[in-house]
Write an enzyme that holds these catalytic residues in place. Structure first.
Site, PDB file in Angstrom:
ATOM      1  N   ASP A  38       0.917  -1.165  -0.096  1.00 27.83           N
ATOM      2  CA  ASP A  38      -0.060  -0.067  -0.343  1.00 27.83           C
ATOM      3  C   ASP A  38       0.770   1.229   0.240  1.00 27.83           C
ATOM      4  OD1 ASP A  38      -3.276   0.214   0.947  1.00 27.83           O
ATOM      5  OD2 ASP A  38      -1.859   2.047   0.922  1.00 27.83           O
ATOM      6  N   TYR A 153     -12.870   7.709 -12.973  1.00 28.90           N
ATOM      7  CA  TYR A 153     -13.000   6.471 -12.348  1.00 28.90           C
ATOM      8  C   TYR A 153     -13.446   5.487 -13.424  1.00 28.90           C
ATOM      9  CZ  TYR A 153     -13.754   3.057  -8.600  1.00 28.90           C
ATOM     10  OH  TYR A 153     -14.108   2.071  -7.965  1.00 28.90           O
TER      11      TYR A 153
END
Length: 264
Positions: A38, A153
């Site tokens: 991450d 997106y």
């Protein structure tokens, strides 16, 4: 508990929260050794929650040197790679096409679409060298049609769906399967402001009401679908886009009659 991933080497990106964290924990719970990746720093928390079976690494999923470093860590720590869950993504806000900054559009594509491309590019040959395995990409129901996300997106997730199909074809003979999971509205770090606001105004029951189940998903429900696609239970599933959305994408938007009621 069934151990579908006993001694398997798994990489999960975007593992600091939400679906990625739930999947990393679930993979480890079924015997996997997990590289928890991450960019936020929360990968350390996920790795700590898993224990010795996890290794954390700070990674920008859309930056090729970081992806190469992540793959190298999996090889060094676990002797190879069997599964990759390329899950990292960003939302890009909710502005319309005309109010969206081109730089933001490019950044959403870099993380959401180039990220999975890089994961396939670097990890697929390693998975093939181990005799085969699986790659799962996080797309979205927003990639199917308009109405579930911003222009950037939605476009990025449509690209992920196509990328899974193309990659599955180009990996013919490698025994590496590539599929995409398409979440509907799920309570994650990305969507948390929506859920927090709904709770604050006592309207949580309205979240997810457009799908037939009339609720949002929890990350564990998406993780279960990811583990299915990554496992031998899905040994003949390849190049597919699995919507996990409560039935939202099964219909065009309509005004529905609630179960158990009569028409006016």
């Amino acid at each position: 508990m069934e151990q579908r991933f006993r001694d398997k080497s798994v990489i999960v990106t975007g593992a600091g929260s939400g679906i990625g964290r739930a999947a990393a924990i679930a993979f480890a719970g079924e015997g996997a050794r997990v590289i928890v990746a991450d960019i936020s720093g929360a990968e350390e928390e996920t790795a700590a929650a898993i224990g010795p079976a996890a290794r954390a690494i700070r990674v920008d999923a859309g930056h090729e040197p970081d992806v190469a470093r992540m793959v190298a860590l999996a090889e060094e720590a676990h002797g190879g790679i069997d599964v990759v869950f390329a899950n990292a993504g960003i939302s890009g806000g909710m502005a319309n096409i005309f109010d969206t900054d081109p730089g933001l559009f490019a950044e959403v594509l870099r993380v959401n679409l180039i990220g999975p491309f890089l994961a396939i590019r670097h990890a697929a040959p390693r998975i093939a060298a181990r005799g085969g395995g699986a790659i799962v990409l996080t797309a979205s129901v927003a990639g199917l049609r308009s109405g579930a996300g911003s222009p950037a997106y939605s476009a990025s997730k449509a690209g992920v769906i196509n990328l899974a199909q193309v990659a599955a074809q180009q990996l013919t003979g490698s025994k590496v399967r590539v599929n995409a999971v398409l979440p509907g509205l799920t309570e994650t770090g990305m969507t948390q402001p929506v859920f927090d606001h709904a709770r604050a105004v006592d309207k949580l029951d309205r979240i997810g009401r457009l799908n037939p189940l009339q609720r949002a998903a929890q990350p564990a429900e998406l993780a279960a679908a990811v583990l299915f696609l990554a496992s031998d239970d899905a040994s003949y599933v390849n190049g597919q886009a699995l919507a996990v959305d409560g039935g939202l994408s099964s219909s065009h938007p309509v005004t529905r009659q609630a179960y158990g009621t009569t028409a006016a």
